[in-house]
Design a protein around this motif. Structure first.
Motif, PDB file in Angstrom:
ATOM      1  N   ALA A  76      43.548  50.245  39.729  1.00  0.00           N
ATOM      2  CA  ALA A  76      44.766  50.787  40.348  1.00  0.00           C
ATOM      3  C   ALA A  76      44.519  51.118  41.820  1.00  0.00           C
ATOM      4  CB  ALA A  76      45.239  52.023  39.595  1.00  0.00           C
ATOM      5  N   ALA A  77      43.338  51.625  42.132  1.00  0.00           N
ATOM      6  CA  ALA A  77      42.997  51.930  43.524  1.00  0.00           C
ATOM      7  C   ALA A  77      42.944  50.644  44.353  1.00  0.00           C
ATOM      8  CB  ALA A  77      41.663  52.662  43.600  1.00  0.00           C
ATOM      9  N   ILE A  78      42.305  49.626  43.825  1.00  0.00           N
ATOM     10  CA  ILE A  78      42.214  48.347  44.532  1.00  0.00           C
ATOM     11  C   ILE A  78      43.600  47.741  44.723  1.00  0.00           C
ATOM     12  CG2 ILE A  78      41.367  45.965  44.372  1.00  0.00           C
ATOM     13  CD1 ILE A  78      38.863  47.171  42.922  1.00  0.00           C
ATOM     14  N   ASP A  79      44.449  47.843  43.714  1.00  0.00           N
ATOM     15  CA  ASP A  79      45.803  47.296  43.804  1.00  0.00           C
ATOM     16  C   ASP A  79      46.659  48.011  44.845  1.00  0.00           C
ATOM     17  OD1 ASP A  79      45.291  45.422  41.850  1.00  0.00           O
ATOM     18  OD2 ASP A  79      46.318  46.513  40.250  1.00  0.00           O
ATOM     19  N   SER A  80      46.251  49.203  45.270  1.00  0.00           N
ATOM     20  CA  SER A  80      47.066  49.983  46.212  1.00  0.00           C
ATOM     21  C   SER A  80      46.756  49.691  47.670  1.00  0.00           C
ATOM     22  CB  SER A  80      46.870  51.480  45.947  1.00  0.00           C
ATOM     23  OG  SER A  80      45.603  51.901  46.432  1.00  0.00           O
TER      24      SER A  80
ATOM     25  N   ALA B 150      46.850  48.450  51.327  1.00  0.00           N
ATOM     26  CA  ALA B 150      48.002  48.024  52.141  1.00  0.00           C
ATOM     27  C   ALA B 150      47.952  46.526  52.449  1.00  0.00           C
ATOM     28  CB  ALA B 150      48.056  48.824  53.429  1.00  0.00           C
ATOM     29  N   ALA B 151      46.776  46.008  52.687  1.00  0.00           N
ATOM     30  CA  ALA B 151      46.611  44.581  52.996  1.00  0.00           C
ATOM     31  C   ALA B 151      46.236  43.832  51.710  1.00  0.00           C
ATOM     32  CB  ALA B 151      45.537  44.383  54.046  1.00  0.00           C
ATOM     33  N   THR B 152      47.056  42.872  51.341  1.00  0.00           N
ATOM     34  CA  THR B 152      46.804  42.163  50.078  1.00  0.00           C
ATOM     35  C   THR B 152      45.499  41.385  50.095  1.00  0.00           C
ATOM     36  OG1 THR B 152      48.174  40.320  50.803  1.00  0.00           O
ATOM     37  CG2 THR B 152      49.233  42.014  49.431  1.00  0.00           C
ATOM     38  N   THR B 153      44.986  41.028  51.278  1.00  0.00           N
ATOM     39  CA  THR B 153      43.709  40.327  51.320  1.00  0.00           C
ATOM     40  C   THR B 153      42.578  41.218  50.849  1.00  0.00           C
ATOM     41  OG1 THR B 153      43.437  40.926  53.648  1.00  0.00           O
ATOM     42  CG2 THR B 153      44.321  38.727  53.172  1.00  0.00           C
ATOM     43  N   CYS B 154      42.805  42.533  50.824  1.00  0.00           N
ATOM     44  CA  CYS B 154      41.780  43.489  50.373  1.00  0.00           C
ATOM     45  C   CYS B 154      41.865  43.753  48.873  1.00  0.00           C
ATOM     46  CB  CYS B 154      41.925  44.812  51.102  1.00  0.00           C
ATOM     47  SG  CYS B 154      41.586  44.729  52.858  1.00  0.00           S
ATOM     48  N   CYS B 155      42.924  43.348  48.231  1.00  0.00           N
ATOM     49  CA  CYS B 155      43.164  43.660  46.817  1.00  0.00           C
ATOM     50  C   CYS B 155      42.292  42.811  45.914  1.00  0.00           C
ATOM     51  CB  CYS B 155      44.634  43.475  46.469  1.00  0.00           C
ATOM     52  SG  CYS B 155      45.732  44.639  47.258  1.00  0.00           S
ATOM     53  N   LEU B 156      41.014  43.019  46.030  1.00  0.00           N
ATOM     54  CA  LEU B 156      40.055  42.216  45.280  1.00  0.00           C
ATOM     55  C   LEU B 156      38.814  43.069  45.014  1.00  0.00           C
ATOM     56  CD1 LEU B 156      39.250  39.331  44.300  1.00  0.00           C
ATOM     57  CD2 LEU B 156      38.334  38.943  46.586  1.00  0.00           C
ATOM     58  N   GLY B 157      38.297  42.929  43.824  1.00  0.00           N
ATOM     59  CA  GLY B 157      37.047  43.596  43.472  1.00  0.00           C
ATOM     60  C   GLY B 157      36.222  42.666  42.608  1.00  0.00           C
ATOM     61  N   VAL B 158      34.914  42.720  42.774  1.00  0.00           N
ATOM     62  CA  VAL B 158      34.018  41.867  41.987  1.00  0.00           C
ATOM     63  C   VAL B 158      32.857  42.680  41.446  1.00  0.00           C
ATOM     64  CG1 VAL B 158      34.634  39.769  43.262  1.00  0.00           C
ATOM     65  CG2 VAL B 158      32.654  41.109  43.978  1.00  0.00           C
ATOM     66  N   ARG B 159      32.307  42.182  40.353  1.00  0.00           N
ATOM     67  CA  ARG B 159      31.077  42.751  39.785  1.00  0.00           C
ATOM     68  C   ARG B 159      30.144  41.609  39.475  1.00  0.00           C
ATOM     69  NH1 ARG B 159      33.490  46.433  34.919  1.00  0.00           N
ATOM     70  NH2 ARG B 159      35.336  46.926  36.035  1.00  0.00           N
TER      71      ARG B 159
END
Length: 136
Positions: free
Chosen positions: A121-125, A127-136
């Protein structure tokens, strides 16, 4: 989508610092952790523009989610443990408990932030959609 995921994994795998950050982060066994934001999209942009995969990356952001203790002391202990884990790595690593963001966000940025229910939910928030990504 499958093709895009293959391309993303291929691009990210060219950043040896990112791979090391992910490996060391995994060893910390943090709940709901992800490496996220600028280090990911910058790596992709670097790869597609034929630059060094680490070019222009300011830091490597790690988010985790632990709502069991929202104190600064608990987060600071994780930060200190992570600093030891990242000793010798030629990169700045910033780690934050996303369960606590709503406690300090308004004071820092001037607008309220609802409490997140998860790291996702934090990642989805962002402001810039290019940042809405997380990896493990």
């Amino acid at each position: 989508m499958d093709e895009q995921l293959v391309a993303l994994k291929s691009a990210l795998s060219r950043n040896d610092v990112l791979l090391e950050v992910m490996s060391r982060t995994a060893s910390l066994e943090l709940p709901g952790w992800y490496v996220t934001a600028g280090c990911l999209f910058q790596t992709v942009w670097n790869v597609v523009t034929h630059r060094s995969p680490t070019s222009g990356i300011k830091d490597y952001d790690i988010f985790y989610f632990d709502s069991s203790d929202l104190s600064w002391g608990a987060e600071d202990e994780v930060i200190k443990t992570a600093q030891r884990a990242f000793t010798g790595l030629a990169a700045e690593v910033e780690i934050r408990n996303e369960a606590r963001v709503h406690l300090w966000y308004e004071q820092k940025f001037g607008v309220p932030c609802p409490a997140y229910e998860s790291t996702e939910a934090a990642i989805d928030s962002f402001a810039a959609t290019t940042c809405c990504l997380g990896v493990r």
